[in-house]
Design an enzyme around this catalytic site. Structure first.
Site, PDB file in Angstrom:
ATOM      1  N   HIS A  45      92.007 -31.620  75.995  1.00 56.08           N
ATOM      2  CA  HIS A  45      91.950 -30.165  76.201  1.00 56.08           C
ATOM      3  C   HIS A  45      91.913 -29.853  77.696  1.00 56.08           C
ATOM      4  O   HIS A  45      91.396 -28.825  78.102  1.00 56.08           O
ATOM      5  CB  HIS A  45      90.709 -29.559  75.532  1.00 56.08           C
ATOM      6  CG  HIS A  45      90.775 -29.544  74.044  1.00 56.08           C
ATOM      7  ND1 HIS A  45      90.554 -30.653  73.275  1.00 56.08           N
ATOM      8  CD2 HIS A  45      91.060 -28.536  73.169  1.00 56.08           C
ATOM      9  CE1 HIS A  45      90.679 -30.342  71.997  1.00 56.08           C
ATOM     10  NE2 HIS A  45      90.984 -29.059  71.904  1.00 56.08           N
ATOM     11  N   GLU A  70     103.882 -26.838  66.062  1.00 58.27           N
ATOM     12  CA  GLU A  70     104.422 -26.493  67.381  1.00 58.27           C
ATOM     13  C   GLU A  70     105.937 -26.651  67.452  1.00 58.27           C
ATOM     14  O   GLU A  70     106.624 -25.825  68.075  1.00 58.27           O
ATOM     15  CB  GLU A  70     103.767 -27.340  68.482  1.00 58.27           C
ATOM     16  CG  GLU A  70     102.372 -26.892  68.899  1.00 58.27           C
ATOM     17  CD  GLU A  70     101.268 -27.355  67.947  1.00 58.27           C
ATOM     18  OE1 GLU A  70     101.594 -28.067  66.967  1.00 58.27           O
ATOM     19  OE2 GLU A  70     100.103 -27.018  68.186  1.00 58.27           O
TER      20      GLU A  70
END
Ligand code: TPP
Length: 667
Positions: A473, A406
């Site tokens: 999540h 990322e």
């Protein structure tokens, strides 16, 4: 300037004519003479600290000299020689050191912390490693545009221990990007020797692990540096790939002056003194009959006089004007959004996810320079299938699967922007943005304010709870970014806004975090304009008009409010969807508060430190006299998001919101 009785470096002058050898000499001594002057000024209290490149000039000057002038270099804190080799006027450089307006950052950042498109240089942020990912993006742009250009990024041997080094070289390897990862190995990182930084015998041993070619060169041998960088660039321009280049050198002075050099073992500096890049080169040029003591003095006197004069000009310049409006105005790159309406009235019923896909596809068509990057987004279509079919439409060059990196990918997005392109980075889940956090809050957010360069990057953030996906999540993390000047935060709750705001975010040259609630992807359907259109960023939307009270919310909160209001027809509430969290539409908020005098602020994010706190404070400061009841704040409880469905229901604010709504109506 040190002199040597005996030369300790061997030079191969085959590729260089006499004039060139001499011209390289003047470039090599320049940063040393500047630092000599800076040391005097430091002692006189006229200049603040910098990080010395004394003894490392061969690396900086040699690398910059070997690169083409229109190729980007991303220097670090010891690379004064890169800036001087690119012929930045000294008065401008010194004005930068002195925090003056005619420098590069209007007094906002120090010494080498700046970039300049004019000289194809992208300076560092203090965090060292984030530079490396930016180089990937710049190199990617050059590959996509078929420009046949190389990019060179520096790192110290210490900074290369950061995860950014691993991520960036890995991405460059997988994508065959023409980047030279120039590791300036001065054997120490502040007081920490290389043996405490990495276990390999030599840094280039790391190359094999990444599948990249690795080359070692004596960084104090200016001609060897030039030859090596020239050879690598010639190759990678034609046959793009990264190369790990280890430049062996030594820092003669302290990390910065105040920290000293006591940690160096006895005699080490004397040994390296013999390897001084300038003294050795002088001896060599004398042997070649190109340099004499008189000529050395003539060159040195002329450069010194220039340095004194140029410093004087920088000193004479007025202090940077202190003007709050200027500071605030430069937080964002200037952009006057002109809202674009759909060309026709043609509409089709679409889901939230289709709205996003529509926007992405039409923006990809509108901007050929737009690149989307993310994990599994190519043939697989992404974790939520938002980019399904995009590879067929736009090709793998612009729809890029990324390694799980990322930080390097957000950095690459910034690099694409610096090289004149546009980038979208898809986080697979908003939760994973933590791994790219530094790039977002320190590089993307601050870039324009620091040196006037835009960060044309949209980070897509599939967010939110409600699907029993557990603490990693499901998070709402918009508040982490809300506190960072320079970012825009957009959070649509309708299909129309999803498409129109995404298009607007892509159009906007500023960094935008675009939150997409996962639970809305397939549950929400609306008639949606088929044509391209945009919605204004920074404008709240009145979802329902009412007089009893005002609900201020965004994202899932809009849907909870509608649902509960439908169950309570006796409550006539004004419902405001913020849509953009940064910059906040304070006018719309105050207007709606003044209209009803009673307010509930609702969000899915946890209570403490959430955006609701800021909203309540603003309302209190600006609308106190209009309030008929204390402002209510309803949010998720202050725990991580639980996995079990019942626990998750308890965590989320919906139930507590209904109670508060009824209570406030009765107040
Ligand atoms: C993320 C981060 N951690 C720590 C520091 C503090 N720091 C600045 S420079 C430095 C040493 C860097 O060593 P190296 O990369 O080898 O470069 P050198 O200074 O030797 O040229 C440290 C620890 C920092 N700037 N950023």
């Amino acid at each position: 300037m040190e002199t040597l009785e005996k030369r300790h470096i061997d030079y191969d002058r085959t590729a260089f004519g006499d004039d060139e050898l001499l011209s390289i000499y003047t470039k090599l001594v320049r940063p040393r003479l500047i630092e000599e002057r800076m040391l005097i000024l430091l002692r006189q209290g006229k200049i603040t600290k910098w990080f010395s490149g004394w003894g490392q000039e061969g690396v900086s000057v040699g690398s910059a000299y070997a690169m083409n002038r229109d190729e980007y270099i991303l220097p670090m804190h010891r690379n004064l020689g890169v800036f001087t080799a690119r012929d930045i006027p000294l008065r401008k450089l010194f004005a930068q050191f002195q925090g003056k307006l005619s420098g590069f950052t209007k007094g906002r950042d120090r010494s080498f912390h700046f970039g300049t498109q004019e000289y194809n240089l992208v300076g560092m942020i203090s965090h060292l490693g984030p530079q490396l990912g930016i180089a990937d993006g710049i190199a990617l742009a050059s590959v996509l545009k078929n420009e046949k250009k190389a990019t060179l990024v520096f790192t110290g041997d210490g900074g290369a221990s950061e995860g950014d080094f691993h991520e960036s070289i890995n991405v460059a390897a997988v994508w065959d990007l023409p980047v030279i990862f120039a590791v300036e190995n001065n054997c120490w990182g502040l007081s920490t020797p290389s043996v405490e930084q990495f276990r390999c015998k030599q840094f280039i041993d790391k190359g094999i692990g990444y599948g990249v070619e690795a080359v070692q060169v004596n960084g104090n041998n200016i001609l060897a540096v030039i030859n090596t960088v020239r050879k690598i660039t010639a190759e990678i321009r034609e046959n793009p790939r990264p190369v790990l280049l280890e430049l062996m050198t030594f820092r003669m002075r302290g990390h910065e002056e105040a920290s000293g050099t006591k940690y160096y073992p006895e005699g080490l500096q004397d040994e390296w003194m013999k390897q001084d890049p300038i003294a050795n080169y002088e001896l060599f040029l004398k042997e070649q009959g190109l340099l004499t003591d008189e000529l050395i003095k003539t060159i040195s006197d002329s450069i010194k006089a220039e340095i004194v004069d140029e410093f004087e000009i920088a000193f004479q310049e007025d202090a940077v004007p202190v003007n709050m409006e200027n500071e605030l105005n430069d937080v964002y790159a200037p952009f006057n959004q002109v809202v674009i309406s759909p060309e026709t009235s043609s509409k089709t019923e679409k889901r939230f996810i289709d709205g996003i896909q529509d926007g992405l596809r039409q923006s990809m068509e509108k901007y050929p320079e737009l690149v989307i990057m993310g994990q599994d987004i190519a043939e697989y279509g992404g974790a939520f299938k938002v980019t399904e079919g995009f590879v067929d439409l736009f090709g793998k060059g612009r729809v890029r699967n990324t390694p799980i990196c990322e930080s390097a990918i957000v950095g690459a997005g910034l690099g694409l922007s610096i090289a004149g392109m546009k980038a979208i980075v898809e986080m697979q889940f908003a939760d994973f943005v933590t791994c790219g956090f530094n790039q977002i809050v320190n590089n993307l957010a601050k870039l324009h304010w620091r040196w006037g360069e835009k960060a044309d990057v949209v980070v897509r953030m599939p967010t939110g709870a409600g699907s029993a996906a557990g603490p990693f999540h499901s998070q709402s993390n918009e508040a982490w970014f809300f506190h960072t000047p320079g970012l825009k935060i957009v959070y649509p709750s309708s299909v129309e806004d999803a498409k129109g705001l995404l298009n607007a975010a892509i159009e906007d040259p500023n960094p935008v975090l675009f939150f997409e609630h996962k639970n809305l992807y397939r549950s929400l359907k609306e008639d949606l304009s088929d044509d391209y259109f945009t919605v204004e960023i920074g404008k709240a939307r009145t979802v329902r008009e009412g007089d009893d009270m005002t609900i201020i919310t965004y994202g899932m909160g809009v849907h909870w409010s509608k649902e509960i209001l439908d169950e309570h027809p006796e409550i006539n509430a004004e419902l405001i969807d913020l849509r953009t969290l940064l910059p906040l539409d304070t006018e719309a908020i105050y207007k709606a508060v003044r209209k009803t005098g009673k307010v509930i602020v609702l969000h899915e994010d946890c209570m403490t430190g959430g955006i609701g706190g800021e909203l309540v404070a603003l309302i209190n400061e600006n609308c106190f006299n209009d309030l008929d009841a204390p402002v209510k704040r309803i949010a998720s409880i202050d725990t991580p998001v639980p996995f079990d469905a019942d626990l998750e229901i308890q965590f989320l604010p919906k139930g507590r919101f209904e109670t508060a709504l009824v209570e406030l109506a009765r107040y």
